[in-house]
Design an enzyme around this catalytic site. Structure first.
Site, short mmCIF file in Angstrom:
data_model
loop_
_atom_site.label_atom_id
_atom_site.label_comp_id
_atom_site.label_asym_id
_atom_site.label_seq_id
_atom_site.Cartn_x
_atom_site.Cartn_y
_atom_site.Cartn_z
N HIS A 93 -1.08 11.26 131.56
CA HIS A 93 0.33 11.65 131.59
C HIS A 93 0.70 12.31 130.27
O HIS A 93 0.13 12.00 129.22
CB HIS A 93 1.23 10.44 131.85
N ASP B 80 4.10 12.54 129.33
CA ASP B 80 5.36 12.04 128.81
C ASP B 80 5.10 10.94 127.78
O ASP B 80 4.06 10.28 127.78
CB ASP B 80 6.27 11.53 129.93
N GLU C 40 5.27 8.99 133.70
CA GLU C 40 4.45 7.79 133.90
C GLU C 40 5.08 6.58 133.22
O GLU C 40 5.01 5.45 133.73
CB GLU C 40 3.04 8.04 133.36
N GLU C 41 5.67 6.81 132.06
CA GLU C 41 6.19 5.70 131.26
C GLU C 41 7.36 4.99 131.92
O GLU C 41 7.75 3.91 131.48
CB GLU C 41 6.61 6.20 129.87
N ASP D 101 -1.12 7.32 123.15
CA ASP D 101 -0.66 7.12 124.53
C ASP D 101 0.10 8.34 125.02
O ASP D 101 1.33 8.36 124.96
CB ASP D 101 0.23 5.87 124.57
N GLU E 80 -6.08 6.30 129.61
CA GLU E 80 -5.24 5.47 128.75
C GLU E 80 -6.10 4.83 127.65
O GLU E 80 -7.30 4.62 127.83
CB GLU E 80 -4.55 4.37 129.57
#
Length: 407
Positions: free
Chosen positions: A85, A87, A149-150, A117, A177
């Site tokens: 991701h 974001d 995603e967050e 991240d 991740e």
């Protein structure tokens, strides 16, 4: 909505930018969740399109954000998906030593929001795609970049729904991740929920003649605590997790407008994080029973008394069997024999596994302990180890001899 962009036919002769340079550009885009990521995707496409990478966007309904699906090699099933991701979490209220959106390198560490991240993995993946482009791949290599995603793995779902309607299936998905480059084959599922407690307002001088919604909320929290203790004492256990049982957690509580008014509404946000052996629907059913047991005794005097529960977000857990051939392949390509782990945080892995039926593992550079806080960083050593793994994956895709990656 998706847009296909055809690459040019001429070969790309530009030098491949280094990983740190790519990461610096990615970090410079302040792609906080729910904000636009389109400029970042434009940058990624500008790198990949001249290399002959097939590009496809899947755009959000409001047009402000999008997922990117990039592919190399033959069309069809098999091969590998690298998923991450773009974001990041906000920086407001955090005390950074330098600009969080300007990559800073010091003592072998690269600092910036999203460095761990998980823009570090994206930078390595983009570099790997550019390195693989001149080669003749026998099996496809895909890169999936998702948004939001967050805040509950929201963005990737539209892309997966579209891909799930196609006959092609990858053979392995790697979620990058941060795991310290160890292989994780599982994480808990999550249900984000909101409890709306309805009472009866009144003057605080006559409080016993009203029904305080905050008191209903407090009683509800007490029952959630009791459910948590039951899960800990008698629920299923999975020792691969730091917290080996399913958990229930309250994150926020809001209610009331003035001290001299008995509040008629109280809202609580809470979550369930379940291990694979526990059914989150069963846990939630028990919580709904508790809510009714709290509100029902008050209805003779206050007919509107109730606690309503709605789901606000969530994603499925990930549970890839250790004997899956892709596990052994990834271990051999890493050149390490560390035992498998399960991570405490969630990913889009369960969605890939459930929608596409693809074996999915989590493995990426950095450590989550460095994420979501000031001076987030990823080490140069971790990026280098990730680059070696993706180079080994490219070799396997070029040779086309890995059974775990074939259709």
């Amino acid at each position: 909505m998706n847009t296909i962009k055809n690459p040019p036919s001429l070969p790309d002769t530009r030098p491949i930018p280094d990983i740190a340079g790519i990461l610096a550009r990615l970090v410079a885009f302040p792609t906080v969740s729910r904000q636009s990521n389109l400029a970042l995707l434009d940058f990624v496409e500008e790198l990949l399109r001249p290399a002959g990478v097939r590009l496809e966007r899947f755009t959000s309904e409001d047009g402000t954000r999008a997922n990117l699906w990039a592919s190399l090699g033959p069309e069809g099933s098999g091969g590998v998906v690298l998923s991450g991701h773009c974001d990041v979490v906000p920086v407001e209220g955090q005390d950074w030593s330098s600009d969080p959106f300007a990559l800073r390198t010091e003592d072998g560490r690269l600092y910036g929001r999203g460095a761990a991240d998980m823009k570090g993995f994206l930078a390595v993946s983009i570099h790997a795609m550019l390195s693989a482009a001149p080669r003749t791949l026998a099996l496809p290599l895909h890169l999936a970049i998702s948004y939001d995603e967050e805040v509950g793995c929201l963005g990737v779902r539209g892309m997966l729904d579209a891909l799930g309607a196609r006959p092609e299936r990858p053979a392995l998905c790697i979620i990058g991740e941060p795991t310290g480059m160890r292989i994780a084959n599982g994480h808990k599922g999550k249900r984000g929920l909101r409890a709306c407690c309805h009472g009866q307002e009144g003057h605080s001088a006559l409080a016993p003649d009203a029904l305080n919604a905050l008191h209903l909320g407090a009683a509800f929290i007490a029952r959630l605590q009791a459910r948590q203790e039951e899960l800990k004492a008698t629920g299923a256990q999975d020792p691969a997790y730091d917290i080996p049982y399913s958990t229930v957690h309250v994150g926020t509580m809001h209610g009331g407008t003035a001290l001299n008014i008995v509040p008629n509404r109280c809202d609580l946000d809470f979550e369930i994080r379940n291990i694979a052996a526990d059914d989150p629907d069963a846990i939630l059913a028990g919580i709904i029973e508790d809510a009714e047991a709290i509100a029902a005794p008050h209805r003779n005097r206050f007919p509107a008394a109730r606690i309503e529960i709605e789901e606000t977000s969530g994603y499925p857990g990930l549970e890839t069997p250790p004997d899956t051939p892709a596990v052994a392949l990834l271990q051999s390509l890493l050149g390490r024999d560390d035992p498998l782990i399960k991570v405490a945080f969630g990913t889009e892995g369960g969605l890939f596994q459930g929608t596409l039926g693809v074996p999915t593992l989590v493995c990426g550079p950095g450590h989550m302990a460095q994420g979501h806080k000031p001076d987030e960083f990823v080490s140069e050593d971790q990026l280098a180890e990730c680059a070696r793994l993706l180079a080994a994956i490219t070799d396997a895709l070029t040779e086309g001899k890995a059974p775990a990656l074939t259709p």
